[in-house]
Each structure stands twice: as structure tokens, then as C-alpha cells.
Design a protein around this motif. Structure first.
Motif, PDB file in Angstrom:
ATOM      1  N   ARG A  43       0.814  -1.213   0.000  1.00  0.00           N
ATOM      2  CA  ARG A  43       0.000   0.000   0.000  1.00  0.00           C
ATOM      3  C   ARG A  43       0.846   1.260   0.000  1.00  0.00           C
ATOM      4  NH1 ARG A  43      -2.549  -2.018   4.456  1.00  0.00           N
ATOM      5  NH2 ARG A  43      -2.155  -0.054   5.547  1.00  0.00           N
ATOM      6  N   THR A  44       1.982   1.234   0.671  1.00  0.00           N
ATOM      7  CA  THR A  44       2.821   2.434   0.754  1.00  0.00           C
ATOM      8  C   THR A  44       3.800   2.539  -0.404  1.00  0.00           C
ATOM      9  OG1 THR A  44       4.393   1.239   2.169  1.00  0.00           O
ATOM     10  CG2 THR A  44       2.666   2.518   3.269  1.00  0.00           C
ATOM     11  N   GLY A  45       3.830   1.543  -1.263  1.00  0.00           N
ATOM     12  CA  GLY A  45       4.726   1.588  -2.410  1.00  0.00           C
ATOM     13  C   GLY A  45       6.180   1.346  -2.059  1.00  0.00           C
ATOM     14  N   ALA A  46       6.443   0.732  -0.898  1.00  0.00           N
ATOM     15  CA  ALA A  46       7.816   0.473  -0.466  1.00  0.00           C
ATOM     16  C   ALA A  46       8.302  -0.899  -0.906  1.00  0.00           C
ATOM     17  CB  ALA A  46       7.911   0.599   1.056  1.00  0.00           C
ATOM     18  N   ASP A  47       7.529  -1.578  -1.762  1.00  0.00           N
ATOM     19  CA  ASP A  47       7.909  -2.929  -2.162  1.00  0.00           C
ATOM     20  C   ASP A  47       9.147  -2.954  -3.053  1.00  0.00           C
ATOM     21  OD1 ASP A  47       6.129  -1.546  -3.818  1.00  0.00           O
ATOM     22  OD2 ASP A  47       5.499  -3.357  -4.856  1.00  0.00           O
ATOM     23  N   GLY A  48       9.387  -1.867  -3.789  1.00  0.00           N
ATOM     24  CA  GLY A  48      10.574  -1.813  -4.638  1.00  0.00           C
ATOM     25  C   GLY A  48      11.851  -1.909  -3.824  1.00  0.00           C
ATOM     26  N   LYS A  49      11.893  -1.202  -2.700  1.00  0.00           N
ATOM     27  CA  LYS A  49      13.080  -1.254  -1.841  1.00  0.00           C
ATOM     28  C   LYS A  49      13.239  -2.626  -1.197  1.00  0.00           C
ATOM     29  CE  LYS A  49      13.460   3.672  -0.810  1.00  0.00           C
ATOM     30  NZ  LYS A  49      13.525   4.721   0.243  1.00  0.00           N
ATOM     31  N   LEU A  50      12.119  -3.246  -0.853  1.00  0.00           N
ATOM     32  CA  LEU A  50      12.196  -4.577  -0.254  1.00  0.00           C
ATOM     33  C   LEU A  50      12.771  -5.578  -1.245  1.00  0.00           C
ATOM     34  CD1 LEU A  50      11.638  -6.561   2.018  1.00  0.00           C
ATOM     35  CD2 LEU A  50       9.251  -6.702   1.236  1.00  0.00           C
ATOM     36  N   ARG A  51      12.317  -5.519  -2.492  1.00  0.00           N
ATOM     37  CA  ARG A  51      12.834  -6.445  -3.499  1.00  0.00           C
ATOM     38  C   ARG A  51      14.303  -6.170  -3.778  1.00  0.00           C
ATOM     39  NH1 ARG A  51       7.657  -5.186  -5.684  1.00  0.00           N
ATOM     40  NH2 ARG A  51       6.248  -6.972  -5.504  1.00  0.00           N
ATOM     41  N   ALA A  52      14.670  -4.884  -3.828  1.00  0.00           N
ATOM     42  CA  ALA A  52      16.073  -4.540  -4.079  1.00  0.00           C
ATOM     43  C   ALA A  52      16.966  -5.016  -2.941  1.00  0.00           C
ATOM     44  CB  ALA A  52      16.213  -3.035  -4.265  1.00  0.00           C
ATOM     45  N   LEU A  53      16.493  -4.902  -1.708  1.00  0.00           N
ATOM     46  CA  LEU A  53      17.257  -5.371  -0.557  1.00  0.00           C
ATOM     47  C   LEU A  53      17.452  -6.879  -0.630  1.00  0.00           C
ATOM     48  CD1 LEU A  53      18.553  -4.892   2.244  1.00  0.00           C
ATOM     49  CD2 LEU A  53      16.245  -5.066   3.228  1.00  0.00           C
ATOM     50  N   LEU A  54      16.397  -7.596  -0.950  1.00  0.00           N
ATOM     51  CA  LEU A  54      16.496  -9.045  -1.041  1.00  0.00           C
ATOM     52  C   LEU A  54      17.402  -9.452  -2.204  1.00  0.00           C
ATOM     53  CD1 LEU A  54      15.648 -11.781   0.026  1.00  0.00           C
ATOM     54  CD2 LEU A  54      13.561 -11.621  -1.342  1.00  0.00           C
ATOM     55  N   LYS A  55      17.300  -8.727  -3.300  1.00  0.00           N
ATOM     56  CA  LYS A  55      18.127  -9.047  -4.461  1.00  0.00           C
ATOM     57  C   LYS A  55      19.606  -8.863  -4.158  1.00  0.00           C
ATOM     58  CE  LYS A  55      18.452  -8.103  -9.431  1.00  0.00           C
ATOM     59  NZ  LYS A  55      17.922  -7.278 -10.561  1.00  0.00           N
ATOM     60  N   ALA A  56      19.919  -7.920  -3.257  1.00  0.00           N
ATOM     61  CA  ALA A  56      21.308  -7.704  -2.865  1.00  0.00           C
ATOM     62  C   ALA A  56      21.848  -8.858  -2.025  1.00  0.00           C
ATOM     63  CB  ALA A  56      21.435  -6.400  -2.086  1.00  0.00           C
ATOM     64  N   CYS A  57      20.934  -9.651  -1.452  1.00  0.00           N
ATOM     65  CA  CYS A  57      21.338 -10.735  -0.549  1.00  0.00           C
ATOM     66  C   CYS A  57      21.237 -12.122  -1.164  1.00  0.00           C
ATOM     67  CB  CYS A  57      20.486 -10.692   0.730  1.00  0.00           C
ATOM     68  SG  CYS A  57      20.680  -9.184   1.721  1.00  0.00           S
ATOM     69  N   VAL A  58      20.385 -12.272  -2.197  1.00  0.00           N
ATOM     70  CA  VAL A  58      20.071 -13.613  -2.714  1.00  0.00           C
ATOM     71  C   VAL A  58      20.062 -13.602  -4.243  1.00  0.00           C
ATOM     72  CG1 VAL A  58      18.362 -15.465  -2.723  1.00  0.00           C
ATOM     73  CG2 VAL A  58      18.660 -14.093  -0.687  1.00  0.00           C
ATOM     74  N   ASP A  59      20.586 -14.661  -4.822  1.00  0.00           N
ATOM     75  CA  ASP A  59      20.582 -14.779  -6.281  1.00  0.00           C
ATOM     76  C   ASP A  59      19.214 -15.168  -6.821  1.00  0.00           C
ATOM     77  OD1 ASP A  59      23.258 -14.107  -6.843  1.00  0.00           O
ATOM     78  OD2 ASP A  59      23.925 -16.107  -6.252  1.00  0.00           O
ATOM     79  N   GLU A  60      18.577 -16.155  -6.184  1.00  0.00           N
ATOM     80  CA  GLU A  60      17.294 -16.655  -6.684  1.00  0.00           C
ATOM     81  C   GLU A  60      16.172 -16.319  -5.705  1.00  0.00           C
ATOM     82  OE1 GLU A  60      15.067 -20.800  -8.105  1.00  0.00           O
ATOM     83  OE2 GLU A  60      17.198 -20.821  -7.578  1.00  0.00           O
ATOM     84  N   ILE A  61      15.180 -15.591  -6.188  1.00  0.00           N
ATOM     85  CA  ILE A  61      14.056 -15.152  -5.366  1.00  0.00           C
ATOM     86  C   ILE A  61      12.772 -15.724  -5.940  1.00  0.00           C
ATOM     87  CG2 ILE A  61      12.757 -13.142  -4.523  1.00  0.00           C
ATOM     88  CD1 ILE A  61      15.390 -11.520  -4.951  1.00  0.00           C
ATOM     89  N   VAL A  62      11.917 -16.215  -5.086  1.00  0.00           N
ATOM     90  CA  VAL A  62      10.607 -16.721  -5.495  1.00  0.00           C
ATOM     91  C   VAL A  62       9.555 -15.835  -4.852  1.00  0.00           C
ATOM     92  CG1 VAL A  62       9.005 -18.657  -5.470  1.00  0.00           C
ATOM     93  CG2 VAL A  62      11.475 -19.079  -5.623  1.00  0.00           C
ATOM     94  N   GLU A  63       8.733 -15.200  -5.680  1.00  0.00           N
ATOM     95  CA  GLU A  63       7.655 -14.359  -5.153  1.00  0.00           C
ATOM     96  C   GLU A  63       6.324 -14.866  -5.706  1.00  0.00           C
ATOM     97  OE1 GLU A  63       6.167  -9.694  -4.869  1.00  0.00           O
ATOM     98  OE2 GLU A  63       8.134 -10.154  -5.721  1.00  0.00           O
ATOM     99  N   PRO A  64       5.628 -15.702  -4.962  1.00  0.00           N
ATOM    100  CA  PRO A  64       4.374 -16.277  -5.466  1.00  0.00           C
ATOM    101  C   PRO A  64       3.373 -15.193  -5.854  1.00  0.00           C
ATOM    102  CG  PRO A  64       5.101 -17.433  -3.503  1.00  0.00           C
ATOM    103  CD  PRO A  64       5.968 -16.216  -3.630  1.00  0.00           C
ATOM    104  N   SER A  65       2.879 -15.273  -7.066  1.00  0.00           N
ATOM    105  CA  SER A  65       1.929 -14.260  -7.548  1.00  0.00           C
ATOM    106  C   SER A  65       0.524 -14.519  -7.040  1.00  0.00           C
ATOM    107  CB  SER A  65       1.924 -14.246  -9.080  1.00  0.00           C
ATOM    108  OG  SER A  65       1.470 -15.500  -9.585  1.00  0.00           O
ATOM    109  N   SER A  66       0.265 -15.738  -6.566  1.00  0.00           N
ATOM    110  CA  SER A  66      -1.093 -16.097  -6.159  1.00  0.00           C
ATOM    111  C   SER A  66      -1.481 -15.480  -4.825  1.00  0.00           C
ATOM    112  CB  SER A  66      -1.222 -17.613  -6.061  1.00  0.00           C
ATOM    113  OG  SER A  66      -0.348 -18.127  -5.063  1.00  0.00           O
ATOM    114  N   THR A  67      -0.506 -14.985  -4.064  1.00  0.00           N
ATOM    115  CA  THR A  67      -0.773 -14.471  -2.731  1.00  0.00           C
ATOM    116  C   THR A  67      -0.660 -12.954  -2.730  1.00  0.00           C
ATOM    117  OG1 THR A  67       0.136 -16.485  -1.762  1.00  0.00           O
ATOM    118  CG2 THR A  67      -0.107 -14.593  -0.309  1.00  0.00           C
ATOM    119  N   THR A  68      -1.763 -12.286  -2.533  1.00  0.00           N
ATOM    120  CA  THR A  68      -1.731 -10.832  -2.421  1.00  0.00           C
ATOM    121  C   THR A  68      -1.658 -10.406  -0.959  1.00  0.00           C
ATOM    122  OG1 THR A  68      -4.149 -10.785  -2.458  1.00  0.00           O
ATOM    123  CG2 THR A  68      -3.011 -10.503  -4.555  1.00  0.00           C
TER     124      THR A  68
END
Length: 923
Positions: A826-851
């Protein structure tokens, strides 16, 4: 129990036969301004169940309507008989090896189909504005189009095959030679008559040419008669007649589309003209050019959005005769895009514009332009008077007449007193939408609407020979006017088709063909004032795919529908006890109040606000006193929570988790964390930062016995990055108040927020030092509460901005699952969360079925079925080698761990592990 319901219960699981008053009302609502309440709602998950519904309807002489998402605007998704709700069993997806075709079930959301096709550079042709919520069944049944697909990429033109069930329960798969052969034998009479109808039509030059002429522009009025002149094989004719038939000829159980290319390079221009005529002259010039979309907005439409932040100031300075075109071009390459831009600009040379034509390739700028266009409809809806409904009508004119037709339409709106009306539309196809607000609770107002509709039809048909329904489907709204548009000969042809496929008139009666001249003025939906926080709802259903309780109990739209009905009954002095009692569980208890609905709502409604308000009103004195005490004595309350966890683990160690879960009504979850230990202030040197450990991490300990406490992990990584964390004085006694706010105790929650604010102000030296919180829901609440007085960060935001530049990261291979919780989205802070995780992990799984995970603070303990339902699809998206996941809310992590069998932790754990000097710990 009547025979119909008994027949259904004999053939469908009990949970799929819905007879209670609340859900028959709520599930029976669509996006139109009509209402029919079904006798029964039958959820169908496969073809056998669909056949059983048809048999029960036939045996009991009851009408049946097959319903997908219910985003229909013309009343075609309603029934006063059996409403067959297409279930998730029909959400099937099968892609051809070369991605040239996609075979999908009617239960698939159109936007989800495109999401899966996007990595391959493909999409389906139809692109209705509701594609994020509407389903393939409705897209095909209405032959929906949209901004870019025009008349060349709609369902009719991109159909590759379908599987359809007829009123007698017979199935035809047009892609299966054996099925076609069997159908030719079993239904030889039907195909023979269809062949005769086709030959007669093609042999009648006047009628054949009339049909071809009518479909040169967008047209969804009546049946797809173009099938009779475009094809000769009866199977092809049949398949294409199904497109746009609105469930009146059969139920399409699967559709195969030819996919179309989704060009990666795009540019948009928002061009302002001094008047409509200039804009429409530009449209005529643009028609043969390489443009993907041209959207027209009249001056009232521009007025409706001109004051929104970030929009060009020129919009507020235009003259009252002005208009705008939003033009988009697309190309596979940047070079090709520039060539198209040059061509389009040259085509408009000499046409008067307020400013020079200028295209932008900046995604943010283009997005802003499209927000102008997409924001017009909700803007009118948001400003309408309470008790009125918002209507969006849909007509088409020959493009050479677009200017005169638009001016005539503006004059017609003024003549009938619709001064708030706006006009916009897909100009390349001569397709205009206009939005008005209408009161259907007053006889005089209904009469005004009737006069307007009569005059509108005369304008469109008699003066311009246009389409009364361009892309929204005929429905109930325009069914009485089909003969007026098509003439008797063509309409009689449609009647023959309907009788051929549905001789008993069982399938969705009253839709498309309706001999009642007043059908469009009957069964009108009441829109009474109910609660100011939701009165602006237009019941479009865009919210539903994001709601964790949708299909478990109610969606946001259905909650609002129910509350409106309760308000109507209260005002009329009618009995409402059964609805009220059912709503307590379905409307209140199972609402996660996550606010995800607001992110899709055209008018920004958060139905969680309604839920919290109603929960507060219904609290008894005992519960209110208990909650109030917990707020005033939060440290003691948290201590009791930790004690309960300790006792629960002791009992489960002897009698097992299932026993504890049973005696706690499901509140005890699998892999329940132990009681937490309060973090201790760490002494260190560095840049000061205030860290408030939220109550979730102070009550619930780590997910794994080998893990440190969350508060200790956060301090560790802060210190490692050169910061000196400061814990607020008395933090163990403090809470942001979110827990009471979710119960509807707004004032008490505000008191808790105020107490926390005072502690944070003191610890941060009156806002000089930044503050961090480790739970997104709490951070979001306090960011809003503090309103800039203190710079407050959610942990992942601070980690992204301030910690990553200071830390040496050793990346893990993964995979690691990511759950972006509702507050972050809701706050639009998801971009930073994904970028932070990407800095730590090569392979990320983000299930699209769960909102939303459906845990909703403590909802996952009180109504665990909500959490289970919300995560029902996540198992299929987590690979077997994915052992752990990250999120940013402790209770969300508890529910995710319990339901997936994977350990979910705060992302702080991963960042700490990846920033160690020694080998990073893997999850």
C-alpha cells in the motif's frame, strides 16, 4: 427444501450450494445498476458440475446464468434462478510451445493470463479496463475489447478454438476432431439449421452487407451475426456465435486464443486541442497511422481530473471547448519507435493544438498520462451524490462522424440535465464512453433516464447508424433496443439463433433478446446511503482478486453490498436479523482489514475502514473493557501473551499441536513460535538511530530455536553498519495501537500511538535522530500518525537506504521466498524490499497467487481459516528446494510458516547473515 436445491445438493459438494440470504444477495451483485437475487448460488469447479447445474435447472424449469467475475456493466451476470458461479477449478492455463496460442479456462483473470505471457513478449488481444479483475469467461462472452485491441484483436478475431457446453449438457470441443465428429452426429439438426441460416444470410446481399457494415466499427449489440458471413463451416459459425453471446447460447468451459505481440518499447503523448472538432480531425488522420491507441477526452472529462497532483498545469488553463487525445505508439525496437513517432507527428501537421505534440518514452510520464485517462470514470463516481449510482454507457459512431456525434452527445447530456456527464473513449474505433450519475430511487429520475435513453438511441441509430453497445455487451440495458439498431430482419435472425441453441429459453433469459420494451428500467439496484467511508463504491468488483477472504466468505464489494442492504432494510423497517447474524462472521470476523482493496479501487475505498468501524460498534461492554485494559497495561498484556505461549508449548510437548489447536479454537498454529525475550539495549559507538522493537517480535520468539531474538538481530546489523541503536525508554510497555485499531477502538488506539510518539520524540531528540521499527504494519501506522514530525523508517527501507552502502554482503544462492505484506504494497515500499532481497540472494521466489496472507494482525489466530484460504495456492508456486522465506511482519511470518512448512523470518535475519565476516548462514 425445494426440489431445485435438493437436486443441486445431490450432485455438488454441500459447500458449493449456497442458499443463505446474505450470500445470495452479495454473490448475486455485479457491476451494473441492476439487481436480481438468485434462488440459489451454485459454485461449479468442473464440467460435470456445470452439467449437473444445467440438469437441475432443466428439471425444475429454472433459468441459469453462468457468472465469472461479475464486472459486467449491462446486467448480463445476474439471475433470479440459479447463479452458476465459475470456480477456481476453471482457472486453467496451457501455453503452446511457441507461445502462439494460449488455452485458458473461463475462471482465469485476464490480467493473470497476461502476467504469465509477459516474459515471452506476448499477451491476449482483448484489453478491457477491468482486465485486472475480469475473467476470461466474461471477456469472451461479452467480446470485450479495450483501449488498444480495437476490432482486430478482440476475442472474435483472435479465437483459435473453444470448448462449450450446451443447454442439454452436451460438450463440443472445436479443437478435437473426435468431439467434432460426435457432435455432428448427435446434433446434426442443429448444425444443419445453422448451415441453412448461414447460407440464407450470405445469399441475401442486403442483409450480408448490412452485417459487414455494422461490424466495421465496434459492436456488441445483439449476437455476432458476422459469424454468418465470415465463415461457411457450421462449426466455425457456432464457435464465433458463442463470442459475445453473454451466456445465452451455451457455457464456454475453455477458450483458445491466438496471442498477440506485446512490444517492449512504448511512447505516449497527451495532446490538447482548442475544440472537439480539431481533436476528431486528428483522429481521422491518425486512423491509418502506426498508432496503438488514441483516447479522446472532452473538456468535462479533463475537468474531472485536472486538479490531481502531478498533472500538467495546462489542463486547468484550457478553454471550455477544449479536448485532448492520449496517443500511444509501440515498437519492438527504440529505432522503430522513433520512426513511428516521427510518422505520427507528421500526420498531425497543420491541425491546431494548444501546445506542440511531444511524445515521451519515460515510463513515469507515460503512466501519468494514462492516469489522466483512467482517472476520469472514478473521478465522477467519487463526486456523485450519495444515493445515486454512476452509469458508464458505451456507444460507437463511424469515425468520420465522430466530431459531430461527440458534440451532439454533449448537447444531449445537457438537455436532459446530466451536467456532470463526461465523455471519453477509444477514438480510433469511434467508440465513446460517457459517464453520468443517476438516482434510481425516485420515479421522476427514472422517467428522466428513460427519456434520455430513448433520445440517445435515436441519436446513435437514426442519425449516425452507430452501435448502441460498442464493447460492454448488450445485457439487460440495451436488449429492448436491439431491433431498433439492427432492424426486424436481422433481429429475427437472432431470435432464430437463440431458439436453436436454447429452445426452452433457460440460459440467461432477458439478456440480448428481450421483447419487454421497459426491461432496461426494471430490477434497478438500490444504492442507499449506508456508511460515508464506502458510499462512493460503484460495485465494480476490481477489489475482489486482491481480497484474502474472497470466495471464503465475502469480498469488499460484497461487504459493501451487504451493508447497503442492511441500511435499506433498517430505513424501511424491514426484518434483517438473518443478514446481520451472517454478516458478523462473513463480513466482520473474516475481513483481514488489510487495505489491499484500496489499491485496486477506482475511488480508493479501504473496506477495512468500514470493518473497523462496525467492529467497534458491536463490541460488548466486557470486550471493550478488556481491550481498554490491555491498551492501558500493554506491558502486562504482552507478558500474559508470552506466558500463554510458554504454557501452550508445554502442553503441546505432551499432547501435541493438534490438541492445543483444538482447545484454542484453531488459534494454536503448527510451528508456533516460543515466547520472545525482551531485547536488551546494546552499547556501541556510531551514528545514533532510535530502534523501537514492535510488540510482535517482543511477544513471539524466533521461528527457529537456533535463531536469535528479532530485536537482537536488528541491533546487531545496525551496529555492524556503524550505527548506535537507542531503545526508547519503557519500550516494553508501548505499542503503536494497531491491535486496538483493528478491533474498532480508534480512540484507545490513538492514545497508544500518542504514548509511543512521546517516547520516540524523547529518544530521537525531538525528531533529530531517525527512528526504525521492525514491523511494516506498525511502521505504516506510525508514519501516518507522526505526519513528518519524526523521520520514521520501516526496517527494510532503512536497510536499503542506509545499511546496504555500509555493509559487505555475501550473497546466498537461494532460492528464498518473498512475501510482500499489505502495508508495504500500500505504501509503495515494495521496490526497496525487493532490491534489498536481491542484494542478498541470487534466486528469489515471489508467489503471484498471494496478495495478502490473510493473517490480518491477530485474525490468523481468531479465524485461522482466513489465513489458510488466503494461502491456498502458494504451495504450487514454492519449489521443493525453497526452504525459507522472508517478510516484514512477525504475525504474517507465523501464518506463512504454519501454512507452507517453510520457515519465514524477518528480512533482518537474512541481512545479518549475509553481512557477517565469516561464512553467511543459509536458511
Amino acid at each position: 427444501m425445494n426440489s431445485l436445491i435438493r437436486n443441486l445438493q445431490e450432485n455438488l459438494p454441500a459447500r458449493q450450494v449456497i442458499t443463505d440470504d446474505l450470500r445470495r444477495l452479495a454473490y448475486g451483485t455485479d457491476a451494473s445498476f441492476y439487481r436480481l437475487i438468485p434462488q440459489v448460488v451454485a459454485v461449479i469447479e468442473n464440467e460435470d458440475e456445470a452439467r449437473a447445474v444445467l440438469a437441475a435447472a432443466r428439471q425444475n424449469q429454472t433459468p441459469v446464468t453462468f457468472r465469472a467475475a461479475g464486472t459486467s456493466l449491462s446486467g448480463q451476470a445476474l439471475s433470479d434462478g440459479v447463479l452458476a458461479l465459475i470456480g477456481e477449478g476453471f482457472a486453467t492455463f496451457e501455453l503452446a510451445d511457441d507461445a502462439s496460442q494460449v488455452r485458458v479456462g473461463p475462471g482465469m483473470v485476464g490480467g493473470e493470463v497476461n502476467r504469465r505471457l509477459a516474459p515471452l513478449g506476448k499477451k491476449i488481444g482483448p484489453d478491457p479496463a477491468s482486465i485486472g479483475a475480469c475473467k476470461i469467461g466474461g471477456i469472451a462472452a461479452n467480446n470485450a475489447s479495450g483501449m488498444c485491441c480495437g476490432t482486430s484483436q478482440n476475442s472474435y478475431k483472435t479465437l483459435a478454438g473453444l470448448r462449450v457446453m450446451f443447454a442439454d449438457g452436451t460438450l463440443l470441443d472445436s479443437e478435437d476432431p473426435a468431439s467434432v465428429a460426435a457432435f455432428k452426429q448427435s446434433h446434426a439438426a442443429l448444425l444443419g439449421e445453422l448451415d441453412r441460416i448461414g447460407k440464407e444470410t450470405r445469399a441475401n446481399p442486403t442483409l450480408a452487407n448490412r452485417i459487414r457494415h455494422k461490424f466495421k466499427i465496434k459492436n456488441t449489440t445483439g449476437y455476432s451475426l458476422n459469424a454468418l458471413v465470415d465463415f461457411e463451416d457450421p462449426i466455425d459459425i457456432l464457435a464465433h456465435l458463442m463470442i459475445g453471446s453473454e451466456g445465452t447460447l451455451g457455457f464456454m468451459t475453455r477458450i483458445t486464443y491466438q496471442t498477440v505481440v506485446e512490444d517492449p518499447c512504448k511512447a505516449s503523448a497527451l495532446v490538447f486541442f482548442p475544440d472537439i472538432r480539431s481533436a476528431c480531425e486528428a483522429v481521422v488522420r491518425l486512423k491509418p497511422q502506426p498508432v496503438a491507441a488514441v483516447e479522446l477526452l472532452d473538456r468535462p472529462a479533463i475537468h474531472s481530473v485536472e486538479n490531481k497532483p502531478g498533472l500538467p498545469t495546462i489542463m486547468r488553463e484550457l478553454g471550455e471547448e477544449a479536448a485532448a487525445l492520449l496517443i500511444e505508439v509501440r515498437s519492438p525496437t527504440p529505432e522503430g519507435l522513433q520512426e513511428k513517432i516521427t510518422t505520427v507527428v507528421a500526420a498531425m501537421d497543420g491541425i491546431a493544438t494548444v501546445e506542440p505534440v511531444q511524445f515521451s518514452t519515460d515510463p513515469a510520464t507515460c503512466d501519468m498520462y494514462w492516469k489522466v485517462r483512467k482517472g476520469t470514470f472514478p473521478a465522477v463516481g467519487a463526486m456523485r451524490r450519495t444515493g445515486t449510482t454512476v452509469l458508464i454507457e458505451d456507444v460507437a459512431f463511424p469515425i468520420e462522424s465522430l466530431a459531430d456525434a461527440t458534440l451532439d452527445l454533449q448537447a444531449l447530456l445537457r438537455h436532459h440535465g446530466y451536467h456532470e456527464g463526461i465523455i471519453f473513449g477509444h477514438a480510433l474505433e469511434g467508440n465513446l464512453h460517457f459517464v453520468i450519475t443517476q438516482d434510481f430511487g425516485d420515479k421522476a429520475e427514472i422517467d428522466r433516464y428513460a427519456r434520455f435513453m430513448d433520445d440517445l438511441c435515436k441519436l446513435v441509430v437514426d442519425k449516425y447508424d452507430g452501435s448502441l453497445k460498442a464493447e460492454h455487451g448488450t445485457g439487460r440495458n440495451m436488449a429492448p433496443f436491439v431491433e431498433m439498431e439492427w432492424g426486424k430482419e436481422a433481429t429475427d435472425l437472432m431470435r432464430r439463433i437463440k431458439a436453436l441453441f436454447d429452445p426452452e429459453g433457460r440460459l440467461n433469459p432477458g439478456v440480448i433478446i428481450n421483447d419487454n420494451p421497459h426491461a432496461h428500467l426494471e430490477n434497478l439496484k438500490p444504492m442507499p446511503a449506508a456508511e460515508d467511508v464506502v458510499d462512493r463504491c460503484i460495485e465494480c468488483g476490481f477489489c475482489e482478486p486482491l481480497c484474502p477472504s474472497h470466495r471464503l466468505t465475502l469480498s469488499p464489494r460484497q461487504r459493501i453490498t451487504s451493508v447497503r442492504e442492511l441500511a435499506r432494510r433498517a430505513a424501511a423497517g424491514e426484518h434483517a436479523e438473518s443478514l446481520s447474524e451472517a454478516y458478523a462472521y462473513m463480513g466482520l470476523d473474516t475481513c483481514a482489514a488489510c487495505g489491499m482493496c484500496s489499491t485496486a479501487c477506482p475511488v480508493g475505498i479501504d473496506t477495512g475502514d468500514l470493518t473497523r468501524r462496525l467492529r467497534g460498534r458491536q463490541l460488548g461492554d466486557t470486550a471493550r473493557s478488556l481491550y481498554q485494559w490491555s491498551g492501558e497495561n500493554f506491558g502486562t498484556f504482552a507478558g500474559l501473551g508470552r506466558t500463554g505461549l510458554t504454557i501452550g508449548h508445554a502442553v503441546s510437548g505432551v499432547l501435541g499441536d493438534k490438541f492445543v489447536s483444538r482447545v484454542t479454537g484453531g488459534a494454536w498454529r503448527k510451528a508456533m513460535p516460543p515466547a520472545a525475550k525482551a531485547p536488551v539495549q546494546r552499547s556501541s559507538k556510531g551514528d545514533p538511530v532510535v530502534y523501537f522493537p514492535t510488540c510482535g517480535g517482543r511477544i513471539f520468539g524466533p521461528a527457529d530455536a537456533n535463531d536469535k531474538q528479532l530485536g537482537d538481530v536488528v541491533q546487531e546489523v545496525l551496529i555492524r553498519a556503524g550505527y548506535a541503536p537507542i531503545l526508547p525508554e519503557g519500550f516494553t510497555q508501548l505499542c503503536c495501537g494497531q491491535t486496538l485499531a483493528s478491533k474498532g477502538m480508534a480512540e484507545e488506539a490513538e492514545d497508544m500511538s500518542n504514548a509511543l510518539e512521546a517516547a520516540l520524540m524523547k529518544a530521537s531528540d525531538n525528531g533529530r535522530i531517525p527512528v526504525i521499527m521492525d514491523a511494516s504494519a506498525c511502521s505504516t501506522r506510525m508514519q501516518k500518525h507522526l505526519a513528518g514530525r519524526i523521520k520514521l523508517y520501516d526496517f527494510h527501507e532503512f536497510a536499503h537506504d542506509a545499511l546496504l552502502p555500509r555493509l559487505m554482503i555475501t550473497k546466498q544462492a537461494g532460492p528464498v521466498a518473498l512475501h510482500v505484506n499489505c502495508s508495504v504494497k500500500r505504501t509503495g515500499a515494495d521496490g526497496k524490499l525487493r532490491a534489498l532481497l536481491k542484494a542478498c540472494v541470487d534466486e528469489i521466489v515471489e508467489p503471484s497467487s498471494t496478495t495478502c496472507c490473510g493473517f490480518g494482525g491477530d485474525r490468523g489466530f481468531a479465524v485461522p481459516e482466513l489465513n489458510q484460504h488466503a494461502l491456498r495456492h502458494i504451495h504450487n508456486e514454492l519449489p521443493a528446494n525453497c526452504a525459507c522465506g522472508v517478510s516484514t511482519n512477525r504475525t504474517c511470518e507465523i501464518g506463512l510458516t504454519a501454512e507452507t512448512g517453510r520457515t519465514y523470518r524477518s528480512i533482518a535475519y537474512l541481512l545479518e547473515a549475509c553481512s557477517r565476516k565469516e561464512d553467511a548462514m543459509t536458511c
